[in-house]
Write a protein that holds these residues in place. Structure first.
Motif, mmCIF file in Angstrom:
data_model
loop_
_atom_site.group_PDB
_atom_site.id
_atom_site.type_symbol
_atom_site.label_atom_id
_atom_site.label_comp_id
_atom_site.label_asym_id
_atom_site.label_seq_id
_atom_site.Cartn_x
_atom_site.Cartn_y
_atom_site.Cartn_z
ATOM 1 N N LYS A 1 0.833 -1.194 0.000
ATOM 2 C CA LYS A 1 0.000 0.000 0.000
ATOM 3 C C LYS A 1 0.869 1.245 0.000
ATOM 4 O O LYS A 1 2.057 1.206 0.362
ATOM 5 C CB LYS A 1 -0.941 0.012 1.203
ATOM 6 N N LEU A 2 0.271 2.351 -0.420
ATOM 7 C CA LEU A 2 0.943 3.646 -0.419
ATOM 8 C C LEU A 2 0.696 4.360 0.905
ATOM 9 O O LEU A 2 -0.405 4.311 1.455
ATOM 10 C CB LEU A 2 0.437 4.532 -1.561
ATOM 11 N N SER A 3 1.719 5.052 1.380
ATOM 12 C CA SER A 3 1.599 5.883 2.565
ATOM 13 C C SER A 3 2.226 7.232 2.244
ATOM 14 O O SER A 3 3.250 7.297 1.553
ATOM 15 C CB SER A 3 2.312 5.224 3.753
ATOM 16 N N PHE A 4 1.604 8.314 2.726
ATOM 17 C CA PHE A 4 2.029 9.665 2.374
ATOM 18 C C PHE A 4 2.579 10.406 3.589
ATOM 19 O O PHE A 4 1.957 10.417 4.653
ATOM 20 C CB PHE A 4 0.857 10.463 1.795
ATOM 21 N N ILE A 5 3.744 11.034 3.409
ATOM 22 C CA ILE A 5 4.284 11.918 4.438
ATOM 23 C C ILE A 5 3.452 13.201 4.439
ATOM 24 O O ILE A 5 3.369 13.881 3.409
ATOM 25 C CB ILE A 5 5.766 12.262 4.171
ATOM 26 N N PRO A 6 2.816 13.551 5.543
ATOM 27 C CA PRO A 6 1.998 14.778 5.567
ATOM 28 C C PRO A 6 2.846 16.021 5.305
ATOM 29 O O PRO A 6 4.014 16.095 5.699
ATOM 30 C CB PRO A 6 1.423 14.791 6.991
ATOM 31 N N MET A 7 2.232 16.994 4.645
ATOM 32 C CA MET A 7 2.916 18.246 4.351
ATOM 33 C C MET A 7 2.435 19.357 5.280
ATOM 34 O O MET A 7 1.280 19.364 5.701
ATOM 35 C CB MET A 7 2.680 18.650 2.888
ATOM 36 N N GLU A 8 3.335 20.285 5.545
ATOM 37 C CA GLU A 8 2.981 21.466 6.318
ATOM 38 C C GLU A 8 2.199 22.442 5.437
ATOM 39 O O GLU A 8 2.125 22.286 4.216
ATOM 40 C CB GLU A 8 4.237 22.138 6.861
ATOM 41 N N GLN A 9 1.658 23.467 6.050
ATOM 42 C CA GLN A 9 0.821 24.413 5.322
ATOM 43 C C GLN A 9 1.567 25.102 4.185
ATOM 44 O O GLN A 9 0.979 25.459 3.168
ATOM 45 C CB GLN A 9 0.246 25.456 6.285
#
Length: 406
Positions: free
Chosen positions: A138-146
């Motif tokens: 599965k794909l997992s995404f590093i969250p981005m800052e604003q």
């Protein structure tokens, strides 16, 4: 760095568009080519045009020497440890697909994760989407800052024991975000994951040392760094490439062919099936020489001054929204309030100014930004502050044309 002297090396820039001197601000899509590269490709076709690795005649030997010499030039350029770690491809897209289809197919299983970000170019999203479907990963995404950056804390939270591959851009083609690849690679390796870096927007603008970054794979294209279209590079650590199977089969990449089975050549040729992109490799070597002679410290300094100047000038315009962090690589992505970026780009083109408009092959990022499209002005070593001033004047004209929305 004498920008006016550099501009004289690029014949395409010396023309008018719609009655105005051309301002080319679309180098993130493809850079222009200096005469030194054009002449190198022309000379290859005029004097040395032959297939490589096959003939024993003089021209064939010269062509092979140029092609393999270009490979060694690339090795030096990115400081790879071994020449056989340099695989010539059609570009960044092909390089990433090679890793996904070969390494990913063989090493991913249900429960595994591929970590990417929402700022990735489609070329570094779609291959992983397809491979995780095939393997059950599965794909997992590093969250981005604003502001469109990522933090090391979020990297540490996202990369886990389940992570097998981290695929990330070094420089965003939309936001200009410069990601901390060396730190990300160190975290990934602590969990036993390998790291692929999309370097398409980094290699043209900054010095890249793959050993210092300690990435496992690095992909980039020639056409964004003054070289011809159709040539790119995949760097991979030798230990990994030796374990990987080729994904294209035919001439050039074989050792022995029997009726029912075949064996492959050693690195790097087992990944280069068919007649290779010989003239493209020659042009890429010439482009590397050209950029190296100017110096990446000077190029990066020039682009930083340009983009900061552009950021300040555009920020002073009412009704404009700029996306991404203040500290960025040499591009600015923006929108005029309630004006579709295609309309903005059309008005600018009428003024002789070439910018990119659309989703920039980054639709997940457009969704994250809550827009359907943006305009992008990207700068390179041949751009000047006068080009920025022309862009500002062109946007002022666009605002006047669409005056009802401001």
């Amino acid at each position: 760095m004498d920008v006016q002297a550099i501009r004289s090396d690029f014949p395409l820039l010396d023309q008018e568009i719609n009655g105005h001197p051309l301002v080319y601000l679309d180098s993130s899509a493809t850079s222009q080519k200096p005469v030194q590269v054009i002449e190198a490709v022309n000379q290859y076709y005029r004097l040395n045009n032959s297939n490589v690795h096959r003939g024993v005649h003089t021209i064939g030997t010269r062509a092979t020497d140029q092609y393999e010499g270009a490979r060694e030039r690339v090795r030096q350029f990115i400081n790879a440890k071994h020449t056989e770690e340099i695989i010539f491809t059609r570009g960044t897209t092909t390089a990433i697909n090679l890793v996904a289809s070969s390494y990913g197919q063989a090493n991913l299983a249900p429960g595994d994760e591929v970590v990417i970000t929402e700022m990735e170019h489609h070329s570094n999203i779609i291959p992983w989407q397809q491979i995780v479907k095939k393997t059950g990963a599965k794909l997992s995404f590093i969250p981005m800052e604003q502001d469109g950056t990522i933090t090391i804390d979020q990297v540490k939270k996202t990369i886990t024991a389940a992570t097998k591959i981290v695929a990330i851009t070094q420089v965003s083609n939309v936001l200009g975000t410069i990601n901390p690849i060396k730190k990300i690679a160190a975290i990934a390796h602590q969990h036993g994951a390998v790291v692929l870096v999309d370097g398409a927007q980094a290699v043209p603008h900054m010095k890249v040392d793959v050993q210092e970054l300690d990435c496992d794979f690095y992909a980039f294209s020639g056409h964004k760094m003054c070289a011809p279209t159709g040539i790119g590079v995949l760097y991979g650590k030798k230990t990994l490439l030796e374990l990987m199977e080729p994904i294209e089969f035919g001439g050039e990449m074989i050792d022995f062919v029997n009726r029912y089975d075949s064996t492959w050549k050693e690195l790097p040729w087992k990944f280069e099936g068919g007649t290779p992109i010989i003239a493209g490799a020659v042009g890429l070597a010439a482009a590397i020489d050209y950029l190296t002679d100017i110096g990446f410290a000077a190029i990066q300094r020039h682009e930083h001054e340009l983009v900061q100047y552009a950021f300040e000038q555009l920020s002073n315009l009412d009704g404009i929204e700029i996306y991404g962090p203040k500290e960025r690589a040499g591009l600015i992505t923006f929108n005029l309030a309630d004006v579709h970026p295609h309309d903005t780009a059309t008005i600018l083109d009428n003024e002789g100014i070439a910018v990119r408009a659309g989703h920039h092959c980054a639709q997940p990022l457009m969704k994250w930004l809550n827009v359907t499209a943006t305009a992008r002005a990207s700068f390179y070593l041949y751009n000047t502050k006068d080009d920025v001033d022309r862009l500002v004047a062109g946007l002022t004209t666009a605002k006047e044309f669409f005056g009802d929305v401001f």
